[in-house]
Write a protein that holds these residues in place. Structure first.
Motif, PDB file in Angstrom:
ATOM      1  N   PHE A   7      39.784  45.656  45.757  1.00 48.12           N
ATOM      2  CA  PHE A   7      40.348  46.944  46.158  1.00 48.12           C
ATOM      3  C   PHE A   7      40.727  47.779  44.933  1.00 48.12           C
ATOM      4  N   VAL A   8      41.415  47.167  43.987  1.00 45.88           N
ATOM      5  CA  VAL A   8      41.851  47.884  42.781  1.00 45.88           C
ATOM      6  C   VAL A   8      40.650  48.256  41.914  1.00 45.88           C
ATOM      7  N   ASP A   9      39.659  47.355  41.813  1.00 43.81           N
ATOM      8  CA  ASP A   9      38.453  47.686  41.046  1.00 43.81           C
ATOM      9  C   ASP A   9      37.720  48.871  41.667  1.00 43.81           C
ATOM     10  N   LYS A  10      37.665  48.916  42.974  1.00 40.97           N
ATOM     11  CA  LYS A  10      36.996  50.026  43.664  1.00 40.97           C
ATOM     12  C   LYS A  10      37.747  51.343  43.428  1.00 40.97           C
ATOM     13  N   ILE A  11      39.058  51.279  43.424  1.00 38.33           N
ATOM     14  CA  ILE A  11      39.865  52.478  43.186  1.00 38.33           C
ATOM     15  C   ILE A  11      39.629  53.012  41.773  1.00 38.33           C
ATOM     16  N   PHE A  12      39.526  52.122  40.811  1.00 38.42           N
ATOM     17  CA  PHE A  12      39.439  52.523  39.406  1.00 38.42           C
ATOM     18  C   PHE A  12      38.004  52.657  38.896  1.00 38.42           C
ATOM     19  N   GLU A  13      37.015  52.601  39.764  1.00 39.71           N
ATOM     20  CA  GLU A  13      35.639  52.667  39.280  1.00 39.71           C
ATOM     21  C   GLU A  13      35.267  54.044  38.733  1.00 39.71           C
ATOM     22  N   ASP A  14      35.883  55.111  39.211  1.00 39.04           N
ATOM     23  CA  ASP A  14      35.551  56.441  38.698  1.00 39.04           C
ATOM     24  C   ASP A  14      36.569  56.962  37.688  1.00 39.04           C
ATOM     25  N   VAL A  15      37.528  56.114  37.312  1.00 42.03           N
ATOM     26  CA  VAL A  15      38.505  56.488  36.284  1.00 42.03           C
ATOM     27  C   VAL A  15      37.943  56.076  34.930  1.00 42.03           C
ATOM     28  N   PRO A  16      37.950  56.976  33.948  1.00 40.45           N
ATOM     29  CA  PRO A  16      37.423  56.622  32.624  1.00 40.45           C
ATOM     30  C   PRO A  16      38.202  55.459  32.011  1.00 40.45           C
ATOM     31  N   ASN A  17      37.478  54.580  31.343  1.00 41.12           N
ATOM     32  CA  ASN A  17      38.121  53.425  30.705  1.00 41.12           C
ATOM     33  C   ASN A  17      38.938  53.886  29.503  1.00 41.12           C
ATOM     34  N   SER A  18      40.211  53.531  29.538  1.00 42.49           N
ATOM     35  CA  SER A  18      41.101  53.808  28.419  1.00 42.49           C
ATOM     36  C   SER A  18      42.200  52.754  28.444  1.00 42.49           C
ATOM     37  N   ASP A  19      42.955  52.710  27.372  1.00 33.56           N
ATOM     38  CA  ASP A  19      44.057  51.743  27.321  1.00 33.56           C
ATOM     39  C   ASP A  19      45.075  52.029  28.417  1.00 33.56           C
ATOM     40  N   ARG A  20      45.358  53.308  28.632  1.00 33.06           N
ATOM     41  CA  ARG A  20      46.332  53.691  29.665  1.00 33.06           C
ATOM     42  C   ARG A  20      45.830  53.306  31.054  1.00 33.06           C
ATOM     43  N   ALA A  21      44.542  53.511  31.330  1.00 33.37           N
ATOM     44  CA  ALA A  21      43.989  53.167  32.637  1.00 33.37           C
ATOM     45  C   ALA A  21      44.052  51.655  32.875  1.00 33.37           C
ATOM     46  N   LEU A  22      43.720  50.876  31.858  1.00 34.59           N
ATOM     47  CA  LEU A  22      43.799  49.415  31.999  1.00 34.59           C
ATOM     48  C   LEU A  22      45.233  48.946  32.208  1.00 34.59           C
ATOM     49  N   GLN A  23      46.170  49.584  31.515  1.00 31.38           N
ATOM     50  CA  GLN A  23      47.574  49.219  31.672  1.00 31.38           C
ATOM     51  C   GLN A  23      48.051  49.523  33.095  1.00 31.38           C
ATOM     52  N   VAL A  24      47.707  50.683  33.618  1.00 29.16           N
ATOM     53  CA  VAL A  24      48.115  51.049  34.980  1.00 29.16           C
ATOM     54  C   VAL A  24      47.452  50.124  35.995  1.00 29.16           C
ATOM     55  N   LYS A  25      46.192  49.798  35.767  1.00 25.37           N
ATOM     56  CA  LYS A  25      45.477  48.890  36.670  1.00 25.37           C
ATOM     57  C   LYS A  25      46.160  47.520  36.718  1.00 25.37           C
ATOM     58  N   GLU A  26      46.521  46.994  35.545  1.00 27.51           N
ATOM     59  CA  GLU A  26      47.210  45.704  35.505  1.00 27.51           C
ATOM     60  C   GLU A  26      48.570  45.767  36.196  1.00 27.51           C
ATOM     61  N   GLU A  27      49.295  46.875  35.997  1.00 26.21           N
ATOM     62  CA  GLU A  27      50.591  47.029  36.660  1.00 26.21           C
ATOM     63  C   GLU A  27      50.443  47.057  38.172  1.00 26.21           C
ATOM     64  N   ILE A  28      49.439  47.754  38.653  1.00 28.58           N
ATOM     65  CA  ILE A  28      49.208  47.822  40.102  1.00 28.58           C
ATOM     66  C   ILE A  28      48.855  46.448  40.642  1.00 28.58           C
ATOM     67  N   LEU A  29      47.988  45.733  39.933  1.00 33.75           N
ATOM     68  CA  LEU A  29      47.629  44.379  40.377  1.00 33.75           C
ATOM     69  C   LEU A  29      48.845  43.462  40.427  1.00 33.75           C
ATOM     70  N   LEU A  30      49.670  43.508  39.394  1.00 27.95           N
ATOM     71  CA  LEU A  30      50.859  42.651  39.369  1.00 27.95           C
ATOM     72  C   LEU A  30      51.827  43.012  40.491  1.00 27.95           C
ATOM     73  N   ASP A  31      52.031  44.301  40.710  1.00 31.56           N
ATOM     74  CA  ASP A  31      52.928  44.731  41.781  1.00 31.56           C
ATOM     75  C   ASP A  31      52.411  44.300  43.155  1.00 31.56           C
ATOM     76  N   MET A  32      51.111  44.450  43.356  1.00 39.32           N
ATOM     77  CA  MET A  32      50.543  44.064  44.655  1.00 39.32           C
ATOM     78  C   MET A  32      50.635  42.548  44.867  1.00 39.32           C
ATOM     79  N   GLU A  33      50.345  41.781  43.817  1.00 33.56           N
ATOM     80  CA  GLU A  33      50.467  40.327  43.937  1.00 33.56           C
ATOM     81  C   GLU A  33      51.907  39.925  44.232  1.00 33.56           C
ATOM     82  N   GLU A  34      52.840  40.559  43.558  1.00 33.56           N
ATOM     83  CA  GLU A  34      54.255  40.259  43.779  1.00 33.56           C
ATOM     84  C   GLU A  34      54.665  40.567  45.215  1.00 33.56           C
ATOM     85  N   LYS A  35      54.185  41.684  45.736  1.00 32.21           N
ATOM     86  CA  LYS A  35      54.513  42.034  47.126  1.00 32.21           C
ATOM     87  C   LYS A  35      53.906  41.038  48.098  1.00 32.21           C
ATOM     88  N   VAL A  36      52.686  40.563  47.803  1.00 36.54           N
ATOM     89  CA  VAL A  36      52.059  39.566  48.670  1.00 36.54           C
ATOM     90  C   VAL A  36      52.890  38.290  48.680  1.00 36.54           C
TER      91      VAL A  36
END
Length: 134
Positions: A7-36
């Motif tokens: 789900f997160v990979d699909k959301i971020f597929e059209d976002v340009p790769n940058s350090d900030r984008a990777l950081q936000v992606k990791e934060e979203i993944l961690l938050d979602m895992e924590e909520k699960v």
């Protein structure tokens, strides 16, 4: 958990790769895992917890807009430059046509500067097209 990663990979597929984008992606993944895990501790099954987290995630457009701030401004300026180039070249060509037919109606010379002026919007178009694709 694989569904969350997809789900997160699909959301971020059209976002340009940058350090900030990777950081936000990791934060979203961690938050979602924590909520699960929190929902599973409350007694929900893993499948129900994942479904609830995916449904509760909401709209990603705000996050995408935040990540593309620099790119969208550059794209907007490139589009504005293209618009100015088109209108400016049209006005110059009209001016040359007027001068040609008013002062020297027997000689058609406005075509030559027209070819030179058309390089301006053409170059702005390719610049805008390159910014739009990146």
């Amino acid at each position: 958990m694989r569904r969350i990663y997809e789900f997160v990979d699909k959301i971020f597929e059209d976002v340009p790769n940058s350090d900030r984008a990777l950081q936000v992606k990791e934060e979203i993944l961690l938050d979602m895992e924590e909520k699960v895990y929190d929902l599973m501790e409350e007694g929900k099954s893993q499948e129900d917890a994942i479904n609830k987290v995916l449904v509760d995630f909401g709209d990603i457009d705000e996050i995408k807009a935040e990540l593309k701030i620099g790119g969208s401004k550059k794209l907007a300026y490139a589009k504005l430059n293209l618009d100015f180039a088109i209108w400016g070249s049209i006005l110059f060509i009209i001016l040359f046509i007027f001068i040609n037919f008013y002062y020297t109606p027997n000689t058609i010379w406005f075509v030559y500067p027209t070819f030179g002026i058309l390089w301006w919007p053409l170059s702005m178009f390719y610049y805008w097209h390159r910014k739009r694709r990146s």
